[in-house]
Design an enzyme around this catalytic site. Structure first.
Site, short mmCIF file in Angstrom:
data_model
loop_
_atom_site.label_atom_id
_atom_site.label_comp_id
_atom_site.label_asym_id
_atom_site.label_seq_id
_atom_site.Cartn_x
_atom_site.Cartn_y
_atom_site.Cartn_z
N GLY A 11 0.85 -1.20 0.00
CA GLY A 11 0.00 0.00 0.00
C GLY A 11 0.87 1.23 0.00
N ASN A 34 2.48 -1.93 -4.47
CA ASN A 34 1.18 -1.26 -4.56
C ASN A 34 0.41 -1.91 -5.69
OD1 ASN A 34 -0.37 1.17 -3.58
ND2 ASN A 34 -0.44 1.50 -5.79
N ARG A 35 -0.91 -1.99 -5.53
CA ARG A 35 -1.74 -2.63 -6.55
C ARG A 35 -1.49 -1.99 -7.93
NH1 ARG A 35 -6.17 -5.82 -6.12
NH2 ARG A 35 -6.18 -5.54 -3.88
N LYS A 77 -6.49 0.87 3.07
CA LYS A 77 -7.68 1.45 3.70
C LYS A 77 -8.34 0.41 4.60
CE LYS A 77 -11.44 4.37 1.89
NZ LYS A 77 -12.28 4.35 3.00
N ALA A 78 -8.64 0.80 5.84
CA ALA A 78 -9.23 -0.15 6.79
C ALA A 78 -10.59 -0.61 6.29
CB ALA A 78 -9.36 0.51 8.16
N ASN A 104 -6.31 1.76 10.73
CA ASN A 104 -7.19 2.01 11.88
C ASN A 104 -8.33 1.00 11.86
OD1 ASN A 104 -6.13 4.14 13.42
ND2 ASN A 104 -6.88 5.66 11.96
N SER A 130 0.18 6.00 14.93
CA SER A 130 -0.29 7.38 15.01
C SER A 130 0.82 8.37 14.71
CB SER A 130 -0.84 7.68 16.41
OG SER A 130 -1.21 9.04 16.48
N LYS A 184 -5.17 2.02 20.06
CA LYS A 184 -5.14 3.09 19.05
C LYS A 184 -6.51 3.77 18.95
CE LYS A 184 -3.69 5.67 15.60
NZ LYS A 184 -4.80 6.27 14.92
N HIS A 187 -6.83 6.05 21.79
CA HIS A 187 -5.97 7.21 21.47
C HIS A 187 -6.76 8.19 20.61
CE1 HIS A 187 -3.63 9.38 18.45
NE2 HIS A 187 -2.68 9.50 19.37
N ASN A 188 -7.42 7.67 19.58
CA ASN A 188 -8.17 8.56 18.70
C ASN A 188 -9.37 9.19 19.41
OD1 ASN A 188 -6.37 7.61 16.81
ND2 ASN A 188 -7.90 7.50 15.18
N GLU A 191 -8.05 11.89 21.28
CA GLU A 191 -7.72 12.93 20.28
C GLU A 191 -8.98 13.77 19.97
OE1 GLU A 191 -5.64 11.39 16.69
OE2 GLU A 191 -7.26 12.30 15.53
N ARG A 289 -19.27 16.76 16.74
CA ARG A 289 -18.97 16.69 15.30
C ARG A 289 -20.25 16.44 14.51
NH1 ARG A 289 -13.08 13.95 13.91
NH2 ARG A 289 -11.93 14.92 15.62
N ARG A 447 -38.11 3.37 39.63
CA ARG A 447 -38.09 2.06 38.98
C ARG A 447 -38.89 1.05 39.80
NH1 ARG A 447 -33.52 -0.45 39.07
NH2 ARG A 447 -33.80 -1.68 37.17
#
Ligand code: 6PG
Length: 478
Positions: A11, A34-35, A77-78, A104, A130, A184, A187-188, A191, A289, A447
């Site tokens: 890749g 790479n492809r 690409k994941a 990722n 990262s 990871k 971590h994101n 982030e 977001r 309840r």
């Protein structure tokens, strides 16, 4: 060129290219594939001088070029792309060969891939990387998980190309199957929270108090010289000081206010809910977001939903220092929550994650790299079984010092109509976890009232139901 490369990179998008250059620049022979082979040829042409790089045009050529056991780093690409490449490779590999997925990936996919490849005699390392393009080239933070015997074969190369802080590589083996990709992902998530807290701080100062972007560039640069020192604060100062090359206006004002996302923050929030961990700052950052991306709806609502502002009239006196303190305190909460999620995940999935080591490898190379991570490492050195970072002496006292300012900032933002979801939810979390008694007693009563779901008493053991609407008597429901 047979068998000469220590590792192969599959890749050649920018992350793959930069990692290959990083590997080669350390004198480690690397074969690249790479492809679309034209891209490989261009890459070798442009960067073949960086070190021992072998370009290959077919998978067969690549597999012939790499020494045994083969080490193959996937930088594709994941998602479905990863499965497709693994399928193409796995029929052609020999027992003991190692596939390292550097994308990722969702940790559940990593667990599945690891199981499938293990059953075929292959070894798999789900590895978070990262640091963006620059990190990949000059030293990323690397978070490998999977078979420990596979890590033994690749650890030296990964630790060599990782960022180094005080002579320690920002790469260490984290645990089995999906551990690396889970770390990871968190971590994101952190982030996302970090970025949202910074964005809210900017909003309060820019649109609440009317500070110019140039003044804010100085404020962030100043903050970067203190406790908040970090990559994200540093780039924020740079961004705020940048002018649009077309109009000369502040660049940040020319950028559409819709935040995109590729999924890792959302996964962190989803998995926090599944684990029952209140990662509220991360979750609010994901929602923020989402709200931002509804631009058309917001434009309509802006003309029909009334509010106080913001109108730029908050007194700037003292506000900059208050926002700095609020940002630091809320950041402590966001990290405390992220590490709590890691602690819960390690128990759930049997990983034995070492939280201090994770703080160590996040000190350099990655997007959330910060001076602050040293403090977290020290906290886990002092108490490896620490339940919550907020209970560490350093963090406890810093939040105590900053909390008045933090409350003033949230109060001011609320009164001025500025949304501060991460700053305020982190504060509510802090106020929730430090309260000896919460109003959940009333929820339990409700309840029990409508569904006989039972409650526990403050003065006695066991579960009880009260006949709220009949004779008011209590029955034991053990
Ligand atoms: C990193 C980054 C990297 C990527 C983010 C962006 O650690 O280098 O986290 O992995 O830039 O995943 O994510 P969003 O597109 O979801 O913001």
């Amino acid at each position: 060129m047979t068998d000469t490369a220590h590792i192969g990179v599959i890749g050649m998008a920018v992350m793959g290219q930069n990692l290959a250059r990083n590997i080669a620049s350390h004198g480690i022979p690397v074969a690249v594939y790479n492809r679309t082979s034209a891209r490989t040829a261009e890459f070798v042409e442009a960067h073949g001088g960086d070190g021992p790089i072998v370009g290959t045009e077919t998978i067969e050529e690549l597999l012939a070029a790499v020494e045994r056991p083969r080490r193959l780093l996937l930088m594709v690409k994941a998602g479905a792309g990863t499965d497709a490449v693994i399928a193409e490779l796995s029929d052609r590999l020999d027992a003991g060969d190692i596939i390292i997925d550097g994308g990722n990936a969702h940790f559940a996919d990593t667990r599945r891939r690891e199981r499938e490849l293990t059953s075929r005699g292959l070894r798999f390392l789900g590895t978070g990387i990262s640091g963006g393009e620059e990190g990949a080239l000059h030293g990323p933070s690397i978070m490998p998980g999977g078979r420990a015997d596979a890590y033994e074969e690749v650890g030296e190369a990964l630790e060599t190309i990782a960022a180094q802080v005080d002579g320690t590589p920002c790469c260490t083996y984290l645990g089995p199957d999906g551990a690396g990709h889970y770390v990871k992902m968190v971590h994101n998530g952190i982030e996302y929270a970090d970025m949202q807290l910074i964005a809210e701080s900017y909003d309060v100062l820019r649109h609440g108090a009317g500070l110019s972007t140039d003044a804010l560039a100085d404020v962030f640069a100043d903050w970067n010289a203190g406790d908040l020192e970090s990559f994200l604060i540093e780039i924020t100062a740079d961004i705020l000081g940048t002018a649009d090359p077309r109009t000369g206006e502040p660049m940040v004002d020319m950028i559409v206010d819709e935040a995109s996302q590729k999924g890792t923050g959302r996964w962190t929030a989803q998995l926090a809910l599944e684990l029952g961990v209140p990662s509220t700052a991360i979750t609010e950052a994901v929602y923020a977001r989402v709200v931002s991306s509804r631009n058309a709806q917001r434009h309509h609502a802006a003309s029909v939903l009334r509010g106080p502002g913001p109108d730029g009239s908050i007194a700037a006196d003292g506000l900059v220092d208050d926002v700095r303190a609020a940002l630091y305190a809320a950041k402590i909460v966001a990290y405390a929550q992220g590490f709590e999620q890691l602690a819960a995940a390690t128990a759930e999935y049997d990983w034995d994650l070492d939280l201090g080591s994770i703080a160590t490898i996040w000190r350099g190379g990655c997007i959330i790299r910060a001076k602050f991570l040293d403090r977290i490492k020290q906290a886990y050195d002092r108490a490896p079984d620490l339940d919550n970072l907020l209970l560490d002496d350093y963090f406890r006292s810093r939040v105590a010092e900053g909390q008045d300012a933090w409350r003033r900032v949230v109060t001011t933002a609320v009164a001025s109509g500025i949304a501060v979801p991460a700053l305020s939810s982190a504060l509510s979390y802090y106020d929730g976890v430090r309260r000896e008694r919460l109003p959940a007693n009333l929820i339990q009563a409700q309840r029990d009232y409508f569904g006989a779901h039972t409650y526990h008493r403050t003065d006695d053991a066991g579960a009880y139901h009260l006949r709220w609407t009949t004779d008011g008597s209590e029955e034991s429901r053990d």
